[in-house]
Each structure stands twice: as structure tokens, then as C-alpha cells.
Enzyme design. Sequence first.
Site, PDB file in Angstrom:
ATOM      1  N   GLY A 168       0.756  -1.077   0.041  1.00 33.35           N
ATOM      2  CA  GLY A 168      -0.153   0.100   0.103  1.00 33.35           C
ATOM      3  C   GLY A 168       0.944   1.275  -0.137  1.00 33.35           C
ATOM      4  N   CYS A 169       0.194   2.407  -0.312  1.00 34.57           N
ATOM      5  CA  CYS A 169       0.885   3.623  -0.280  1.00 34.57           C
ATOM      6  C   CYS A 169       1.318   4.119   1.007  1.00 34.57           C
ATOM      7  CB  CYS A 169       0.028   4.669  -0.833  1.00 34.57           C
ATOM      8  SG  CYS A 169      -1.553   4.943  -0.219  1.00 34.57           S
ATOM      9  N   TYR A 170       0.712   3.999   2.040  1.00 33.31           N
ATOM     10  CA  TYR A 170       1.033   4.567   3.508  1.00 33.31           C
ATOM     11  C   TYR A 170       2.382   3.594   3.924  1.00 33.31           C
ATOM     12  CZ  TYR A 170      -2.764   7.956   4.017  1.00 33.31           C
ATOM     13  OH  TYR A 170      -3.530   8.971   4.082  1.00 33.31           O
TER      14      TYR A 170
END
Length: 366
Positions: A168-170
Site C-alpha cells: 500500500g501507499c502509506y
Amino acid sequence: MANAASELSPSYNVCVVGATGFAGVEVCRLVLGHPGLNLVMATDRKEAGKRLAELYPALEGVCDVVLSLPDPDAIAAAADVAFLAVPHTASLGLTPQLLERGVSVFDLSADYRLKDPQVYEDWYQTPHTSANLLDQAVYGLPELFRSQLQHLAQRRADGEATLVAVPGCYPTATSLAAAPALEAGIVTDSLIISDAISGVSGAGRKPSARTHFCHANESVEAYGVAKHRHTPEIEQTLSTVAGKPVDVVFTPHLAPLNRGLLATVYLQASSDLTAQELQDIYASRYAAEPLVTTLPAGCMPQTGSVAGTARAQVGVALDARRRRTIIASCAIDNLGKGAASQAVQGANVVLGFPETMGLDFAAPVV
């Protein structure tokens, strides 16, 4: 029109499942410009029968693919590789069917990122129906797990369909910010704090009250406080990097940006660490990474410098007052290095292409 056949050998046919979402169409855009990948199929349950370019006019004259239903047999007949840009839990049913049919899967959802199915079920509130695949799924953050991806490349060369769980991005931005300090053993406390800010496209294409223009514009808010589902993914990744359990306090924020993500991470430093030593640790760690840059001392990253790219920029500083805190910040594009370009980067490794093929471009400077 689909990407012309490459002069490189081999060349792989690609299906993008969930192609009308922001991450999915970004995968399509990258595949269309990739010399070793051919976009032969794109799917969407609600928009089947429409041309992708109808929904995204920027693709007019570039892509003539007509959207179809995500039927496993049809995908296997057309494609060697499938990128799944689907909501969390939606991959659970499709991924096993594609692997059984010999299609390698790069899953952008969270369904195969967490190694413990009970943790997945606790945070996503649904049974994990293909937990038998978790051991074979590789977490697709090349800068930290390149050797595992390279092992998949050998398995695929031997004819095995492979599964990559695209981060994921985070978790990507937080992990890239924290990893050099954890690897170097200069962190003295198991608690890591990450404050991260994402653009609105990170919430997906489907609108909500939070992402409505009148709510999101000219406003910044924290959300998912103390309960965001990326927390266990970050803890799993950083614990692996550190070689011991770590605890993460993660607070995401929504900002009025189309795309971009900035994670600022706080770690307690050992008492004898100097600011120059810290800078040297980060510069050395990413010196050979083609898509991650450590900025000079005194410089911190900004999202505009990486928007629209596969790149990440990292800056680091030492606050020597009292608790001696490492402050590391990483900027990525939430749809790029946080999703689509990370998936393509992982595919490059697994499929035997140069890692930056189709990705080695800079952000617009204005």
C-alpha cells in the site's frame, strides 16, 4: 490501441482487472508505454462493453481496449500476467483461480500482504478464504525485498505462476523512510510514529462525503485514527526490516491534492549518533537504488517532485534535543510508487526485465 509487440524477447500479454479505478487505469497507462508488456485486456464489472478511453479521454488515440467482465477463463486465454486493482477482499476469489490457470498475479489490494490470516480477518472483518497462498505471496517492495522477488523470477522461469502482494501507499512511504535507520541498528526504542498525508485519489474513484470537492478542498484532516487498516502492514514490514518486533502509531491525513503522499516518521536515536552519520547512513542505503533518492542534508522531500512518477525521495534529520529523535520523511506518488508503478516495478523483476523499464522518467518540473 494495445501496446505494439515489443522487439524484446520475451514479451508478455497483460490483463488489468479493475481498470477503471484510479490505480487500475494508472497501471494501464504504464503498461501501454512499456516495451515488454502488451495490454490485451482490461476488466470492470459495471462498465463492461465500453472502451476504456470513453471513461478516460486522455487515452483516446492511445488505447482501444474494450472493457470486459473479469472471467478467469477469458483472462487466462488472453494474458500471461494479471494486475488486480480491485478493492480489498475482492481478490480473494479471483487470485486462486488465475494462479490455477497459470496466470501470474500482481495484486494491488491488501488481500495477500499480511502473513497471518487472523490479523487480516481482525482488521478487514472478513474471513481469508485462500490463506494457503499467503506463504507463497511475496511482498512487492523491491527496495526491501528484492531477493524474494528475484526468487519468484526463477520460479516463474520454471513455469510456475507467481503471486506478488503489491504494498500500500502509506506502508511504502513509511517503510522507505524508516528502513535505513532500523537496518543500521541506530534505533533504541520499539515505538515508531508515522504521520502521513495523502492526496484525495488515494481514497479511490468512488466518491464519498469525505472526498467531495466541497469537503476536501482547502481542508486537511486526520482520519482512521488509531484504527487504520494499514497499521499491521507497516508493523509487519518494519519488524521484518528491524529483525525484531516494533510497534507503530500511524495517523493518516487527507489533503486537497490530486495525487501525492508524504510520510514523516519519528524514531528514537542512539545517544552517540551524529547528524552527519545519520545522513551518511541514508545516502549509502539508497545510493544504488534507481527509483529512491536521498536528498542532501537540510533538504526535505515534497510531493510535487515525484507526482506522476515511480520515484521516491527521502530526507532525514536528527533532533538532538532531549529525546534525540530521527525525523525521516518520504514523498511518493500514491498512485505511482504507492500503487501502479510499484506493481510494474515488481513485475519487471519477476518477468526478467530491467527493474526501471517503462518507469524511468521524471516528474514535470512545472
